[in-house]
Design an enzyme around this catalytic site. Sequence first.
Site: not given
Ligand code: GLN
Ligand code: ZN
Length: 755
Positions: A20, A117, A433, A435, A517-518, A601, A695, A727
Site C-alpha cells: 500500500r 467495488n 442506523i 454504529s 481507500r482500500c 442492513d 458524510h 447512515c
Molecule cells: N448498521 C451499519 C452502521 O450503522 C450500517 C452501515 C452502512 O449502511 N454502511 O454502521
Molecule cells: Zn448506510
Amino acid sequence: MMSSFPKVTIEGYPRIGANRELKKALEGYWAGRISAEDFTSAAHSLRLNNYHRLQDLGLNEDYAIPADVAYYDQVLETALTVGLIGGGEVSLDEEFALARGNSERAPLEMTKWFDTNYHYLVPEVGTDALTPRPQRILNIVEEAREADVVVRPYLVGPVTLLALAKAAEGAGEPLERLDEVVDAYAEILTELARAGVDWVQLAEPALVADLGPGDEKLAELAEKAHRRLLEPAAGEERPNVLITTPYGSLRAGLKALANAAPEALHVDLAPGTLANDEDYVARINETVGKDIHLVAGLIDGRNVWAADLAERDQVLKSFAGREVSVSTSVSLLHVPHTLAAEEDLPVDVVSWLAFADEKIAEAVALANGDEEAVARSQRAVRTRRESERTRVAAVQERTAALPDGQVERKPDFAGRREAQEALGLPTLPTTTIGSFPQTKEIRTSRADHRKGKLSDEQYTEALKKEIADVVRFQEDLGLDVLVHGEAERNDMVQYFAELLDGFVATQNGWVQSYGSRCTRPPIVVGDVSRPKAMTVEWAKYAQSLSDKPVKGMLTGPVTILAWSFVRDDVPLAVSADQIALALADEVRDLEEAGISVIQIDEPALRELLPLREDDRPAYLDWSIRSFRLVALDAKPTTQIHTHLCYSEFGQIIDAVAALDADVTSIEAARSKMELLVDLNDNFHSQIGPGIWDIHSPRVPSVDELEELITAALKHVPAERLWVNPDCGLKTRGYEETEASLKNLVEARNRVVEKL
Ligand code: GLN
Ligand code: ZN
C-alpha cells in the site's frame, strides 16, 4: 514496421502497491507530512517497481505491460489527459481538489465502476473547448523507457469516458460532445505515435453494460468514434490500437468494434461471462475478422480463484486459426497483489487461490502451453471440489429443504403492524442506523484483543462500558429506538465473515476501493453456516440497560456477498440462501434474548444489480428471497428494519418494497429526499429517509431538519414516517454527533407539535 502484439498481457494492474505504498504516499502528502516532490518520487518508484515486477512475472515483451497509472483514479486521469475537465495546466493540488474537494470546491461525484467495488470519479462535462494534455501520458512512457521498459499507454476510451460522465449545470448530455472528444484523442494518439509508441490501449467497458442511451446506440457511437480514430485525418498519425472490453460480453458492440477494426480487440472470456452468454465465443469467431488480433481475456480478474487451466485452454483452442494473445478478463485492480504476503491462510485453501501476481503466472502458463502448470491446476481444482471445506452436507440438506421460489413472512405487513403496536412507539419515531463514533479507545481495545494483549474478559468489560455509555447517551438525547453502537465491529461484513464457517480472511489482501481507500474483503470458500450466536450477547446487554427497544443489528446476505470474494463453483444465490439461514438463526436467538426490533442492513442491494437489464430479474428474485428468508420466521411482534445507502434506489424501489421489511431507512439527505418521489402504492413499509448527511462533520440546523421532515410528509403519511440520519455514525466524532442528534430530536418534536 510496428511491433506485433505481445503473446501475453493483462488488462490492468493494481496501483496501490503490494504494501500500500501509494496509499501511504497519498495520505502522507494530504496530511502535509511529505512534500509534493517526495510524493511524486514515491509514486514514480512504485510504478517502476511494478513494471519490473511484471517483467519478472513474465510480461517481458514490449507493450505487454499496460501503463494504467493514476494517482487517484483512471477515469480522472483520462479526463485530465483528454482535457475534458480542468482548465490550463492542472497541478497536483488541483487534481486532488477535483478528487477530494477543498474549501472552495466540492469533490467530483464518485460512483461504482461497473459492477465492481472500485469507485471512479464522475467527470463533469461543461461547454468549454477541450484542451488535451498529452504530456501527462508522454511522461509516463518516457519514465518507463528510461528504466528500459516499453509500456502500453492506457486511456479509458472516448465512448466509455463520456458514458460515465455527467453534464455540468447548464450543459448538454456528455455524449453529445463525442466528436470533439474523439478529436482530442486523435491529437493524443498523434503525439504518442510521434514519440515512437507502437501500441496504445483504449478501454471501452461501457459497451458491455446497458448504460445511458442503451446497447445499440452506444455501439453505433462507438463504431463511428473508433473509425474516426483508426483512420487518421491528414497530418495525424497513430499507434496500433488495442480496444479492451472488460466486465462482460459485447452484444451490439461486438459487430461495431469489429467494423471499426482496431489492430487488436480484447474480449472478456471469464467463466462467469461465458456462462451468462453461452455463444459468445462463437459470435466472436463469426464476427471478428481474422485481421484483428484477438486478446483473449481468459484469466478471471475479478475473483481470487485459481483458474482451471485445462478448461481455459479449451476455450483458447476454440480460436484456432487466428492470432490470439492471452490476457485477463478485467484489470487485476480488483484483486489483492499476491498470495506471497499471506501466511495464515489454511494450506489447503492456498492452492485454490490466485491473486494478481499468481494470475499473471497463469496467463503466462496458458500462453506457453505449460503442461506442468496445467497438471498442478487440475490437482487444485480436484482438491477444491472434493474438500469438506467447500461442500458441507448438513448445510446442503438444510438449503435443499427450503421451498423453491419466493417466500413470504406471515402475517402480511398490516397484520404485523398491528402486532407491533405493542412496541408503543411515538409518532415520527427517532432512531439511528447502528454504529456510533468509533473512538480511539475502541479501536485500541479491538486491536489489543486481537493481538492477545487484552484478555477476553477485559475486552468484554471494555465493550460493555462502551455500550453502557452509548445507551445512556441515546437516552439523554431522547431517541426512541436505541442501538448498541457496534463498537465490536471493525467492519459490518468482516465481523460476520469472521464468525461464520465457510469464510476465510486474508492478512494483506487489500484492494483499492477508491483513492487511497482500500478494503480487505473476506473470501467465501465453501458452504456457509453459523457455529454460534454472533451478536446476541451485545444486543442483550444493551437491552438490559434500557426500557426502550434496542435494535439488533445484522448485515444482510446480499451485502455480505457484495463485499466479499465469492465462490465461482456455485451460483451466488446458493451462498445467499446459506447466509440467510445462518442469519435467520441469529434472528431467532435475538428474539429469545428479548430483542423486539431487528435491523438487517442491505446497503449493497443496488450495487450487485447486474449491468445487463436481461440479467436483473433473476438477481432481484434471489436477493429479495435471501432477505426474506432471514426474516421469514420472525414473530409478528418483531419489527424488522432494513437500511439502504451508497446508491440511488429509485430505479429498484419496487425491489426495496418487495423486501417486505416493516421499516426501511434510506440515505436521502444529499439528494434532498428525491427518493420519496419514487415511492408508489407498492411501498407500504414505514420509511425513514435519512435527514442528516453523515458524510461530513457539518451539523444540520433544527430548521433545516424540520424542513426535510416536512418535505417528507408530503409523500409519506405521518403514521409511516421515521426520523433518522442517513447512515451509521462510525466515522463521525462525538461532538457533531451529539449536536446533530439533538437537533434531529428537536426538529421531530417541532413537527409533531404542528401535526
Ligand atoms: N448498521 C451499519 C452502521 O450503522 C450500517 C452501515 C452502512 O449502511 N454502511 O454502521
Ligand atoms: Zn448506510
